[in-house]
Each structure stands twice: as structure tokens, then as C-alpha cells.
Design a protein around this motif. Sequence first.
Motif, PDB file in Angstrom:
ATOM      1  N   TRP A 183      38.611  22.945   5.245  1.00  0.00           N
ATOM      2  CA  TRP A 183      37.597  23.956   5.544  1.00  0.00           C
ATOM      3  C   TRP A 183      36.294  23.304   5.989  1.00  0.00           C
ATOM      4  O   TRP A 183      35.644  23.767   6.938  1.00  0.00           O
ATOM      5  CB  TRP A 183      37.346  24.882   4.355  1.00  0.00           C
ATOM      6  CG  TRP A 183      36.224  25.817   4.687  1.00  0.00           C
ATOM      7  CD1 TRP A 183      34.930  25.759   4.260  1.00  0.00           C
ATOM      8  CD2 TRP A 183      36.289  26.912   5.614  1.00  0.00           C
ATOM      9  NE1 TRP A 183      34.190  26.759   4.860  1.00  0.00           N
ATOM     10  CE2 TRP A 183      35.005  27.469   5.689  1.00  0.00           C
ATOM     11  CE3 TRP A 183      37.320  27.463   6.375  1.00  0.00           C
ATOM     12  CZ2 TRP A 183      34.714  28.564   6.492  1.00  0.00           C
ATOM     13  CZ3 TRP A 183      37.022  28.550   7.183  1.00  0.00           C
ATOM     14  CH2 TRP A 183      35.738  29.082   7.231  1.00  0.00           C
ATOM     15  N   LEU A 184      35.878  22.222   5.308  1.00  0.00           N
ATOM     16  CA  LEU A 184      34.641  21.538   5.711  1.00  0.00           C
ATOM     17  C   LEU A 184      34.746  21.054   7.153  1.00  0.00           C
ATOM     18  O   LEU A 184      33.804  21.187   7.939  1.00  0.00           O
ATOM     19  CB  LEU A 184      34.349  20.366   4.772  1.00  0.00           C
ATOM     20  CG  LEU A 184      33.883  20.736   3.372  1.00  0.00           C
ATOM     21  CD1 LEU A 184      33.764  19.485   2.505  1.00  0.00           C
ATOM     22  CD2 LEU A 184      32.569  21.489   3.407  1.00  0.00           C
ATOM     23  N   TYR A 185      35.903  20.504   7.504  1.00  0.00           N
ATOM     24  CA  TYR A 185      36.124  20.074   8.881  1.00  0.00           C
ATOM     25  C   TYR A 185      35.994  21.255   9.842  1.00  0.00           C
ATOM     26  O   TYR A 185      35.312  21.158  10.868  1.00  0.00           O
ATOM     27  CB  TYR A 185      37.505  19.421   9.020  1.00  0.00           C
ATOM     28  CG  TYR A 185      37.977  19.326  10.448  1.00  0.00           C
ATOM     29  CD1 TYR A 185      37.408  18.405  11.328  1.00  0.00           C
ATOM     30  CD2 TYR A 185      38.971  20.176  10.941  1.00  0.00           C
ATOM     31  CE1 TYR A 185      37.815  18.325  12.651  1.00  0.00           C
ATOM     32  CE2 TYR A 185      39.389  20.104  12.261  1.00  0.00           C
ATOM     33  CZ  TYR A 185      38.813  19.177  13.111  1.00  0.00           C
ATOM     34  OH  TYR A 185      39.215  19.109  14.423  1.00  0.00           O
ATOM     35  N   LEU A 186      36.651  22.372   9.518  1.00  0.00           N
ATOM     36  CA  LEU A 186      36.609  23.546  10.399  1.00  0.00           C
ATOM     37  C   LEU A 186      35.188  24.087  10.534  1.00  0.00           C
ATOM     38  O   LEU A 186      34.751  24.444  11.634  1.00  0.00           O
ATOM     39  CB  LEU A 186      37.542  24.640   9.886  1.00  0.00           C
ATOM     40  CG  LEU A 186      39.036  24.362   9.988  1.00  0.00           C
ATOM     41  CD1 LEU A 186      39.828  25.476   9.323  1.00  0.00           C
ATOM     42  CD2 LEU A 186      39.461  24.184  11.440  1.00  0.00           C
ATOM     43  N   TYR A 187      34.476  24.155   9.423  1.00  0.00           N
ATOM     44  CA  TYR A 187      33.107  24.689   9.453  1.00  0.00           C
ATOM     45  C   TYR A 187      32.209  23.812  10.330  1.00  0.00           C
ATOM     46  O   TYR A 187      31.472  24.316  11.186  1.00  0.00           O
ATOM     47  CB  TYR A 187      32.550  24.804   8.039  1.00  0.00           C
ATOM     48  CG  TYR A 187      31.156  25.360   8.017  1.00  0.00           C
ATOM     49  CD1 TYR A 187      30.922  26.710   8.271  1.00  0.00           C
ATOM     50  CD2 TYR A 187      30.060  24.537   7.766  1.00  0.00           C
ATOM     51  CE1 TYR A 187      29.639  27.229   8.278  1.00  0.00           C
ATOM     52  CE2 TYR A 187      28.773  25.054   7.773  1.00  0.00           C
ATOM     53  CZ  TYR A 187      28.563  26.389   8.028  1.00  0.00           C
ATOM     54  OH  TYR A 187      27.294  26.901   8.041  1.00  0.00           O
ATOM     55  N   ILE A 188      32.289  22.499  10.126  1.00  0.00           N
ATOM     56  CA  ILE A 188      31.468  21.585  10.925  1.00  0.00           C
ATOM     57  C   ILE A 188      31.895  21.651  12.395  1.00  0.00           C
ATOM     58  O   ILE A 188      31.056  21.699  13.299  1.00  0.00           O
ATOM     59  CB  ILE A 188      31.568  20.147  10.369  1.00  0.00           C
ATOM     60  CG1 ILE A 188      30.876  20.083   8.999  1.00  0.00           C
ATOM     61  CG2 ILE A 188      30.939  19.142  11.335  1.00  0.00           C
ATOM     62  CD1 ILE A 188      31.158  18.821   8.219  1.00  0.00           C
ATOM     63  N   PHE A 189      33.191  21.691  12.631  1.00  0.00           N
ATOM     64  CA  PHE A 189      33.706  21.787  14.004  1.00  0.00           C
ATOM     65  C   PHE A 189      33.159  23.039  14.690  1.00  0.00           C
ATOM     66  O   PHE A 189      32.691  22.981  15.834  1.00  0.00           O
ATOM     67  CB  PHE A 189      35.233  21.820  13.984  1.00  0.00           C
ATOM     68  CG  PHE A 189      35.848  22.075  15.325  1.00  0.00           C
ATOM     69  CD1 PHE A 189      36.061  21.035  16.216  1.00  0.00           C
ATOM     70  CD2 PHE A 189      36.201  23.373  15.716  1.00  0.00           C
ATOM     71  CE1 PHE A 189      36.600  21.272  17.476  1.00  0.00           C
ATOM     72  CE2 PHE A 189      36.754  23.610  16.963  1.00  0.00           C
ATOM     73  CZ  PHE A 189      36.958  22.567  17.848  1.00  0.00           C
TER      74      PHE A 189
END
Length: 194
Positions: A183-189
Amino acid sequence: MANEQIKESNTTTGVHPLKFSLWLIIISIIMMFAAFTSAYIVRREEGNWLEFDLPNILLINTVIIVLSSVTMQMAHNAAKKNNLKQLKFMLLGTLILGVAFLIGQWNGWADLVQNNIYFGGTGSNPAGSFLYVLTGVHGFHLITGLIFVAITFFSSLKYKVHSKNMLRIQLCTTYWHFLGGLWLYLYIFLRVNH
């Protein structure tokens, strides 16, 4: 996993078959989201991409999932120390935070609909469709994670999770941390590329 106790014996390679299976699942999920985010970037460059503000709930959900990862780790640590009361409390906290995350995602989708951003259909915005896919597929995996946490929680109520039977909580913790990291990856992306 429904057995009385999950044996923690390793294979000749030194890796438990369930741990190996979990890592295969994680790798396949990573590959799937790598494909989604690559397609997002490629499609964005083709044009017909209507920019819109991301729902504010996504930031709140990021905080919620980080907190749920903390409670999951605390549950793992409690199991190692045979602190069964804290184990149960932290697993329950993880469940509650996970459900709160899903409710937040639902509210985020409602916010998109209020702003006339829909999934698919003629004349729809591909940026909106990608957002639905990325958050929806992650939400599906989070539901599987919640089922896993619930099974671990009910096992802890039957005293099947403790320092001498750590496999279930280890697998659950690994998968839950992965979902949080994803999720952190998706949010930052999405923040960088939206």
C-alpha cells in the motif's frame, strides 16, 4: 492450517513449505502490481488522461495501515514472549484497523463517484479506471489478509499461538507487513505519478 498444531519442521532446504509458498504468493503479487503500475505509466503517456485530485482518505488509510502493521508486529512479539493477553488484543486491533482501512477505501470510491470518476465505460477516464483497479486489487488482497489474521486470532483464543507454535503468526505477520508495504508503494506511486 486447521490442524491442532502446525509443525514447524523444515524441508531439506531449510525452509518450511508454507513459508516457501507464502513467498511465492508474495512474488506473484509483486509481479502483478509491477505490471499494473507499468501499464499505468505507459497509458498515461498515450494521452486522454484526465487528472483529478486523489481522495483525501488515501492519506488517512496510509496511516491506518501503518498502525495495523505496528499492532501486527506487537502481536508477533507478544506470541514470542507468551504474553497471550497482549497477543489477542493486538490481533484484534489489527483486525479492526484492517476493516477500517477497507471502509476508508469504500469511502474513497464513493468520493470518486461523487466527482463523476467511474470505472470503465464509454468516454470514461482511464486514470480513474486505473485507480479503481489498483485500490480494488489491493483491497481484495487485504481481505485475504484479514481472513488470515482472523484465523490466527481465533487460534490464539484456543491457545494455539505461542512461543512454541510460531509458524502461523510468522506467516500472518509476513503477509500483513507485505500488504502494508504494498500500500505504501501504491500511495507514493499515485502521489508521484498522478
